[in-house]
Design a protein around this motif. Structure first.
Motif, PDB file in Angstrom:
ATOM      1  N   SER A 181       0.841  -1.204   0.000  1.00 43.81           N
ATOM      2  CA  SER A 181       0.000   0.000   0.000  1.00 43.81           C
ATOM      3  C   SER A 181       0.871   1.247   0.000  1.00 43.81           C
ATOM      4  CB  SER A 181      -0.914   0.006   1.225  1.00 43.81           C
ATOM      5  OG  SER A 181      -1.731  -1.152   1.262  1.00 43.81           O
ATOM      6  N   PRO A 182       0.343   2.375  -0.467  1.00 42.48           N
ATOM      7  CA  PRO A 182       1.101   3.629  -0.414  1.00 42.48           C
ATOM      8  C   PRO A 182       1.452   4.001   1.026  1.00 42.48           C
ATOM      9  CG  PRO A 182      -0.793   3.846  -1.868  1.00 42.48           C
ATOM     10  CD  PRO A 182      -0.955   2.536  -1.170  1.00 42.48           C
ATOM     11  N   TYR A 183       2.567   4.665   1.188  1.00 41.09           N
ATOM     12  CA  TYR A 183       3.033   5.051   2.519  1.00 41.09           C
ATOM     13  C   TYR A 183       2.018   5.941   3.228  1.00 41.09           C
ATOM     14  CZ  TYR A 183       6.045   7.114   6.131  1.00 41.09           C
ATOM     15  OH  TYR A 183       6.576   7.544   7.323  1.00 41.09           O
ATOM     16  N   GLY A 184       1.375   6.819   2.477  1.00 37.40           N
ATOM     17  CA  GLY A 184       0.378   7.700   3.073  1.00 37.40           C
ATOM     18  C   GLY A 184      -0.781   6.934   3.679  1.00 37.40           C
ATOM     19  N   ASP A 185      -1.217   5.875   3.000  1.00 43.18           N
ATOM     20  CA  ASP A 185      -2.300   5.050   3.532  1.00 43.18           C
ATOM     21  C   ASP A 185      -1.861   4.333   4.800  1.00 43.18           C
ATOM     22  OD1 ASP A 185      -3.717   5.891   1.354  1.00 43.18           O
ATOM     23  OD2 ASP A 185      -3.644   3.954   0.287  1.00 43.18           O
ATOM     24  N   LEU A 186      -0.608   3.882   4.817  1.00 40.45           N
ATOM     25  CA  LEU A 186      -0.096   3.212   6.002  1.00 40.45           C
ATOM     26  C   LEU A 186      -0.080   4.168   7.198  1.00 40.45           C
ATOM     27  CD1 LEU A 186       2.903   0.787   6.136  1.00 40.45           C
ATOM     28  CD2 LEU A 186       2.719   2.601   7.818  1.00 40.45           C
ATOM     29  N   ALA A 188      -1.913   6.782   7.659  1.00 41.68           N
ATOM     30  CA  ALA A 188      -3.280   7.113   8.057  1.00 41.68           C
ATOM     31  C   ALA A 188      -3.876   6.047   8.967  1.00 41.68           C
ATOM     32  CB  ALA A 188      -4.163   7.286   6.822  1.00 41.68           C
ATOM     33  N   GLY A 189      -3.381   4.831   8.891  1.00 42.70           N
ATOM     34  CA  GLY A 189      -3.901   3.750   9.714  1.00 42.70           C
ATOM     35  C   GLY A 189      -3.260   3.657  11.085  1.00 42.70           C
ATOM     36  N   LEU A 190      -2.266   4.519  11.368  1.00 40.87           N
ATOM     37  CA  LEU A 190      -1.593   4.491  12.665  1.00 40.87           C
ATOM     38  C   LEU A 190      -2.370   5.327  13.676  1.00 40.87           C
ATOM     39  CD1 LEU A 190       2.100   4.961  11.459  1.00 40.87           C
ATOM     40  CD2 LEU A 190       0.830   2.827  11.775  1.00 40.87           C
ATOM     41  N   SER A 191      -2.084   5.116  14.930  1.00 39.89           N
ATOM     42  CA  SER A 191      -2.776   5.879  15.969  1.00 39.89           C
ATOM     43  C   SER A 191      -2.389   7.357  15.882  1.00 39.89           C
ATOM     44  CB  SER A 191      -2.421   5.341  17.353  1.00 39.89           C
ATOM     45  OG  SER A 191      -1.082   5.655  17.691  1.00 39.89           O
ATOM     46  N   GLY A 192      -3.328   8.206  16.301  1.00 37.71           N
ATOM     47  CA  GLY A 192      -3.055   9.644  16.278  1.00 37.71           C
ATOM     48  C   GLY A 192      -1.882  10.020  17.159  1.00 37.71           C
ATOM     49  N   ASN A 193      -1.732   9.353  18.289  1.00 33.38           N
ATOM     50  CA  ASN A 193      -0.637   9.651  19.199  1.00 33.38           C
ATOM     51  C   ASN A 193       0.709   9.289  18.576  1.00 33.38           C
ATOM     52  OD1 ASN A 193       0.346  10.378  21.952  1.00 33.38           O
ATOM     53  ND2 ASN A 193       0.942   8.218  22.008  1.00 33.38           N
ATOM     54  N   PHE A 194       0.760   8.164  17.875  1.00 35.45           N
ATOM     55  CA  PHE A 194       2.016   7.755  17.240  1.00 35.45           C
ATOM     56  C   PHE A 194       2.395   8.740  16.131  1.00 35.45           C
ATOM     57  CE2 PHE A 194       4.600   5.367  14.215  1.00 35.45           C
ATOM     58  CZ  PHE A 194       5.527   4.773  15.047  1.00 35.45           C
ATOM     59  N   ARG A 195       1.419   9.127  15.316  1.00 33.44           N
ATOM     60  CA  ARG A 195       1.704  10.095  14.240  1.00 33.44           C
ATOM     61  C   ARG A 195       2.158  11.429  14.822  1.00 33.44           C
ATOM     62  NH1 ARG A 195      -3.299   8.396  12.260  1.00 33.44           N
ATOM     63  NH2 ARG A 195      -4.157  10.490  12.564  1.00 33.44           N
ATOM     64  N   HIS A 196       1.546  11.845  15.916  1.00 35.90           N
ATOM     65  CA  HIS A 196       1.942  13.113  16.561  1.00 35.90           C
ATOM     66  C   HIS A 196       3.393  13.042  17.026  1.00 35.90           C
ATOM     67  CE1 HIS A 196       1.804  16.675  19.120  1.00 35.90           C
ATOM     68  NE2 HIS A 196       2.295  15.926  20.109  1.00 35.90           N
ATOM     69  N   GLY A 341       4.260   0.571  17.397  1.00 33.69           N
ATOM     70  CA  GLY A 341       3.389   1.646  16.958  1.00 33.69           C
ATOM     71  C   GLY A 341       3.049   1.576  15.485  1.00 33.69           C
ATOM     72  N   TRP A 342       3.865   0.852  14.712  1.00 33.13           N
ATOM     73  CA  TRP A 342       3.611   0.694  13.287  1.00 33.13           C
ATOM     74  C   TRP A 342       2.563  -0.387  13.056  1.00 33.13           C
ATOM     75  CZ3 TRP A 342       5.534   4.201  10.052  1.00 33.13           C
ATOM     76  CH2 TRP A 342       6.649   4.946  10.476  1.00 33.13           C
ATOM     77  N   ARG A 343       1.840  -0.271  11.962  1.00 36.03           N
ATOM     78  CA  ARG A 343       0.821  -1.269  11.643  1.00 36.03           C
ATOM     79  C   ARG A 343       1.520  -2.497  11.071  1.00 36.03           C
ATOM     80  NH1 ARG A 343      -3.923   0.689   7.837  1.00 36.03           N
ATOM     81  NH2 ARG A 343      -2.248   0.627   6.286  1.00 36.03           N
ATOM     82  N   THR A 344       1.659  -3.518  11.892  1.00 33.60           N
ATOM     83  CA  THR A 344       2.468  -4.675  11.531  1.00 33.60           C
ATOM     84  C   THR A 344       1.655  -5.956  11.635  1.00 33.60           C
ATOM     85  OG1 THR A 344       3.241  -4.917  13.813  1.00 33.60           O
ATOM     86  CG2 THR A 344       4.603  -3.596  12.329  1.00 33.60           C
TER      87      THR A 344
END
Length: 393
Positions: A181-186, A188-196, A341-344
């Protein structure tokens, strides 16, 4: 030295009988005898993980094994061609608090897995019974055969049904990422806290001077970046604990050999690094084997912990893997907390002890079952009680 095991015939109505047999080759020369079959089977794997490459196993034999002449190279054939290969090395197992001589599947210590080389499920199901029978005829004073750790859902374990009661030991998991999948989609599927937290680290990194990424693939670049990796890893807690590659007597030569031999277009060794302020902040030793990128080792400079340099560099590697149409999977080679934290995809592993030395093997297997069953549960209960006693009322 070549040893041919007795034949095992598989008769099926309307088909020619398949003859399953184990052939054994010894030492480094025996490994070379199997190189052609190894590369043929390897090329047929849909997802090739680097710890099963011929180059990685040869580097282990050359630089990690104490006595390469004791290597046992076992080839499972069906009467027409070799369908699977297993490498056994002599080890001392300390799980019972005393040294127990065992035969174990060759286990590269930078990897959490040890497996047999097979392309099809039928051969994997046949392998364990044939392997155990062969080693029982030639135990050479080692009463246990240690299989794994390898995925608990593998068809390989179906062969346990025909053996005496083994001892199963669940091991830690490993994590993979789907890079289709595109990196952006990956993201977007992570938790908001992890992305922050990741965005905060990137902003802090942007405030440093001369921020840039490096990818080393050519010999001179690899030599330079590997030397840098050794220093960066040694500057972290691994250096203080003595577990850094630099302080492991044989590991620097192993990785240098792997970098020097795994140099094809689709199978290659590479190093990714993050620089700023004129120094290396983080470095990842990796391999690309077909459609799989494996992050073997990660090092980071603790002086730049505030910018989460290891996490930022891993994010960069993930982004590159997602952008490469030839890469389907990222093998994270561990289950470290900072990876979660990554979608694995989590793959659980298990290890099995099979008795191969008569009554000694049966006794040791029974003791290991006790060690990994009631004794382990009792130890866990005592730790929990001790932790609760420290909590103020």
């Amino acid at each position: 030295m070549v040893i041919t095991d007795m034949e095992i015939r598989d008769y099926r109505p309307g088909t020619r009988a398949a003859v399953w047999e184990i052939q054994e080759f010894r030492g480094r020369a025996g490994l070379e005898r199997l190189e052609g079959d190894w590369r043929r089977i390897w090329a047929g794997l849909p997802l090739r993980t680097s710890f099963m490459s011929f180059e990685a196993c040869a580097a282990h034999v050359d630089h990690i094994m104490g006595d390469p002449d004791q290597l046992r190279c076992l080839a499972l054939g069906d009467g027409r061609e070799v369908r699977g290969i297993c490498l056994l090395e002599p080890r001392m197992d300390m799980r019972l608090g005393m040294p127990v001589p065992t035969w174990g599947v060759l286990w590269l210590k930078h990897s959490h897995q040890a497996d047999v080389l097979c392309t099809d499920d039928e051969a994997r199901r046949r392998f364990l019974p044939a392997l155990a029978a062969h080693v029982r005829r030639e135990p050479e004073g080692r009463p246990l055969l240690v299989m794994g750790p390898l995925p608990s859902g593998s068809p390989f374990w179906e062969g346990l049904r025909s053996l005496g009661p083994p001892c199963l030991d669940p091991k830690e998991s490993v994590r993979f990422m789907d890079c289709g999948s595109p990196y952006g989609d990956l993201l977007a599927g992570l938790s908001g806290n992890f992305r922050h937290n990741l965005n905060t680290a990137r902003k802090r990194l942007a405030g440093l001077a001369d921020v840039h990424f490096v990818i080393a693939r050519e010999p001179r670049e690899l030599e330079r970046e590997f030397s840098t990796f050794l220093e960066v890893e040694a500057s972290s807690w691994k250096g203080a604990a003595g577990t850094a590659v630099k302080f492991r007597r044989r590991q620097p030569a192993f990785f240098a050999a792997l970098a020097g031999t795994l140099r094809g277009e689709t199978d290659r060794f590479e190093i990714h690094a993050l620089y700023a302020e004129g120094r290396c902040l983080a470095s990842i030793l990796g391999t690309r084997t077909g459609a799989v990128f494996s992050a073997l080792k990660t090092a980071y400079d603790p002086a730049f912990a505030r910018v989460s340099s290891g996490q930022v560099l891993l994010a960069r590697v993930i982004e590159l893997c997602c952008a490469d149409p030839g890469i389907q999977r990222l093998d994270l080679v561990s289950d470290a907390p900072w990876l979660r934290g990554w979608r694995t995809e989590q793959v659980t592993l298990q290890l099995a002890y099979v008795g191969t030395g008569g009554w000694r093997g049966r006794l040791l297997t029974a003791l290991l079952k006790l060690r990994f069953g009631p004794v382990r549960r009792l130890a866990r209960w005592l730790r929990e009680r001790k932790a609760l006693s420290r909590i103020p009322l």
